[in-house]
Design a protein around this motif. Structure first.
Motif, PDB file in Angstrom:
ATOM      1  N   ASP A  35      -7.481   5.776  -1.340  1.00 23.84           N
ATOM      2  CA  ASP A  35      -6.832   4.369  -0.132  1.00 23.84           C
ATOM      3  C   ASP A  35      -6.781   3.932  -0.265  1.00 23.84           C
ATOM      4  O   ASP A  35      -5.305   2.531   0.330  1.00 23.84           O
ATOM      5  CB  ASP A  35      -7.876   5.260   0.775  1.00 23.84           C
ATOM      6  N   ALA A  36      -8.055   2.977  -0.844  1.00 23.21           N
ATOM      7  CA  ALA A  36      -7.247   1.535  -1.403  1.00 23.21           C
ATOM      8  C   ALA A  36      -6.376   0.822  -1.899  1.00 23.21           C
ATOM      9  O   ALA A  36      -5.772   0.407  -1.538  1.00 23.21           O
ATOM     10  CB  ALA A  36      -9.129   0.604  -1.640  1.00 23.21           C
ATOM     11  N   LEU A  37      -6.386   1.617  -2.968  1.00 23.63           N
ATOM     12  CA  LEU A  37      -5.062   2.034  -3.926  1.00 23.63           C
ATOM     13  C   LEU A  37      -3.769   2.050  -3.516  1.00 23.63           C
ATOM     14  O   LEU A  37      -2.880   1.192  -4.158  1.00 23.63           O
ATOM     15  CB  LEU A  37      -5.089   2.203  -4.934  1.00 23.63           C
ATOM     16  N   GLY A  38      -3.199   2.832  -2.120  1.00 19.68           N
ATOM     17  CA  GLY A  38      -2.452   3.608  -1.500  1.00 19.68           C
ATOM     18  C   GLY A  38      -1.229   2.429  -1.008  1.00 19.68           C
ATOM     19  O   GLY A  38      -0.746   1.682  -0.859  1.00 19.68           O
ATOM     20  N   LEU A  39      -2.904   1.530  -0.303  1.00 19.68           N
ATOM     21  CA  LEU A  39      -2.306   0.753   0.933  1.00 19.68           C
ATOM     22  C   LEU A  39      -1.757  -0.834  -0.374  1.00 19.68           C
ATOM     23  O   LEU A  39      -1.123  -1.323   0.575  1.00 19.68           O
ATOM     24  CB  LEU A  39      -3.693   0.063   1.459  1.00 19.68           C
ATOM     25  N   ALA A  40      -2.824  -0.910  -1.587  1.00 20.57           N
ATOM     26  CA  ALA A  40      -2.212  -2.516  -2.293  1.00 20.57           C
ATOM     27  C   ALA A  40      -1.214  -2.178  -2.831  1.00 20.57           C
ATOM     28  O   ALA A  40      -0.285  -2.872  -2.301  1.00 20.57           O
ATOM     29  CB  ALA A  40      -3.607  -2.255  -3.388  1.00 20.57           C
ATOM     30  N   SER A  41      -0.298  -0.947  -3.197  1.00 23.52           N
ATOM     31  CA  SER A  41       0.817  -0.277  -3.395  1.00 23.52           C
ATOM     32  C   SER A  41       1.708  -0.895  -2.197  1.00 23.52           C
ATOM     33  O   SER A  41       3.000  -0.940  -2.737  1.00 23.52           O
ATOM     34  CB  SER A  41       1.042   1.301  -4.184  1.00 23.52           C
ATOM     35  N   LEU A  42       1.637  -0.020  -0.998  1.00 23.70           N
ATOM     36  CA  LEU A  42       2.536   0.092  -0.685  1.00 23.70           C
ATOM     37  C   LEU A  42       2.517  -1.449  -0.301  1.00 23.70           C
ATOM     38  O   LEU A  42       3.961  -1.985   0.178  1.00 23.70           O
ATOM     39  CB  LEU A  42       1.574   0.338   0.968  1.00 23.70           C
ATOM     40  N   ALA A  43       1.874  -2.653  -0.457  1.00 26.30           N
ATOM     41  CA  ALA A  43       2.320  -3.671  -0.214  1.00 26.30           C
ATOM     42  C   ALA A  43       2.792  -4.539  -1.234  1.00 26.30           C
ATOM     43  O   ALA A  43       3.807  -5.178  -1.112  1.00 26.30           O
ATOM     44  CB  ALA A  43       0.621  -4.744   0.550  1.00 26.30           C
ATOM     45  N   ILE A  44       1.979  -4.450  -2.174  1.00 25.01           N
ATOM     46  CA  ILE A  44       2.948  -4.598  -3.412  1.00 25.01           C
ATOM     47  C   ILE A  44       5.287  -3.988  -3.436  1.00 25.01           C
ATOM     48  O   ILE A  44       5.373  -5.104  -3.687  1.00 25.01           O
ATOM     49  CB  ILE A  44       2.999  -4.008  -4.353  1.00 25.01           C
ATOM     50  N   GLY A  45       4.662  -3.139  -3.037  1.00 27.38           N
ATOM     51  CA  GLY A  45       6.505  -2.442  -3.213  1.00 27.38           C
ATOM     52  C   GLY A  45       6.796  -3.121  -2.571  1.00 27.38           C
ATOM     53  O   GLY A  45       7.991  -3.663  -2.926  1.00 27.38           O
TER      54      GLY A  45
END
Length: 237
Positions: A35-45
Motif C-alpha cells: 500500500d505504501a509503495l502504491g501511494l509512492a508510485s502514484l505520486a512519482i507517476g
C-alpha cells in the motif's frame, strides 16, 4: 549506472533479510508495504506526467500512444501471458514437495526474475537514468524489489540472490543502448516518453493499491509510439 547498482543491491539485501525470516512475512505487513509503495508510485507517476506536460510539442500524442499501444498490447495479450506464466510457475511451486527443493528454487527464481525485470519502472528507469541522470524511477523500483525479494527469499532461501545479476544485466542493456543513442533522443521525445511512462507508473500504483487493475503490461507498446512518431517526422520533414 548508480540507479541500477542500487536496484541490484536492494535485491541482494532483500534476499539476505528474507533468508533470515524463515517463517515468512505476515500478510498484514505485506499489504501495508505494498500500500505504501502504491501511494509512492502514484505520486512519482503523476509528478512525471504533470511536470512534462508543458514541455510536450504534441499535446494529444500521449493519448494516441496509450490508445494505440494499449490495442497492440491487448491484441498480443502481454499482461495475460505474463500473469499466466507467473501463475503456472507458482502452481508448480505449490504442487511441489519439500524433497524437490532445487526445482522449487528454480521456479521461484524464474518468477522473481520476471517480476523484477518486466515493467515500466525497470525498463524506462535505466533510459531516464542514462539520458537525464535522474534515478527516481530506479530508486522506486529498487524499493519495490527489496520488498519482493524479501518475500521470495523468506520462502525459497538465499538462492534467490541469483536474480540480482540478471536484473543488473537487463537494466544495464537498456542503460547502454540509451547512452549510445543519446544524441538521437531529443528533449521533446524524452518529454513524451515521461508523460506516457508516468501514466503507466500511476497505473501500477493503482494496481498495487487494489483500486483498479489497469493491465499496465498491455500498455508497454505505448512507449514505442512516440519513438515511431518522431522517427517518422524526421524522415518526412
Amino acid at each position: 549506472m548508480i540507479g541500477t547498482i542500487v536496484n541490484t543491491t536492494t535485491i541482494i539485501v532483500g534476499t539476505i533479510v528474507g533468508s533470515l525470516l524463515h517463517r515468512g512475512i505476515k500478510e498484514k505487513y505485506k499489504t501495508m508495504l505494498y500500500d505504501a509503495l502504491g501511494l509512492a508510485s502514484l505520486a512519482i507517476g503523476l509528478n512525471a506526467t504533470i511536470t512534462n506536460f508543458p514541455k510536450s510539442e504534441y499535446p494529444v500524442l500521449f493519448i494516441v500512444s496509450l490508445a494505440v499501444g494499449g490495442i497492440i498490447g491487448t491484441r498480443l495479450d502481454i499482461n495475460g501471458r505474463f500473469h499466466r506464466l507467473v501463475e503456472s510457475r507458482q502452481k508448480r511451486q505449490a504442487d511441489g514437495h519439500d524433497g524437490m527443493r532445487r526445482g522449487s528454487l528454480a521456479d521461484g527464481l524464474a518468477t522473481a526474475i520476471l517480476l523484477f525485470c518486466i515493467g515500466p519502472l525497470s525498463m524506462l528507469g535505466p533510459v531516464i537514468s542514462a539520458l537525464k541522470g535522474d534515478h527516481t524511477f530506479l530508486f522506486t523500483n529498487a524499493t519495490l524489489d527489496f520488498v519482493s525479494s524479501t518475500i521470495f527469499a523468506s520462502t525459497y532461501g538465499m538462492g534467490m540472490i541469483l536474480a540480482a545479476p540478471v536484473l543488473f544485466c537487463w537494466q544495464g542493456m537498456f542503460y547502454m543502448v540509451a547512452h549510445i543513442s543519446s544524441s538521437a533522443i531529443s528533449d521533446a521525445l524524452m518529454a513524451e516518453l515521461l508523460i506516457v511512462g508516468g501514466l503507466m507508473i500511476t497505473g501500477s500504483g493503482l494496481s498495487l493499491l487494489n483500486l483498479k487493475d489497469c493491465k499496465v503490461l498491455n500498455l508497454l507498446p505505448a512507449l514505442l509510439v512516440p519513438v515511431a512518431w518522431f522517427l517518422l517526422r524526421s524522415l518526412l520533414f
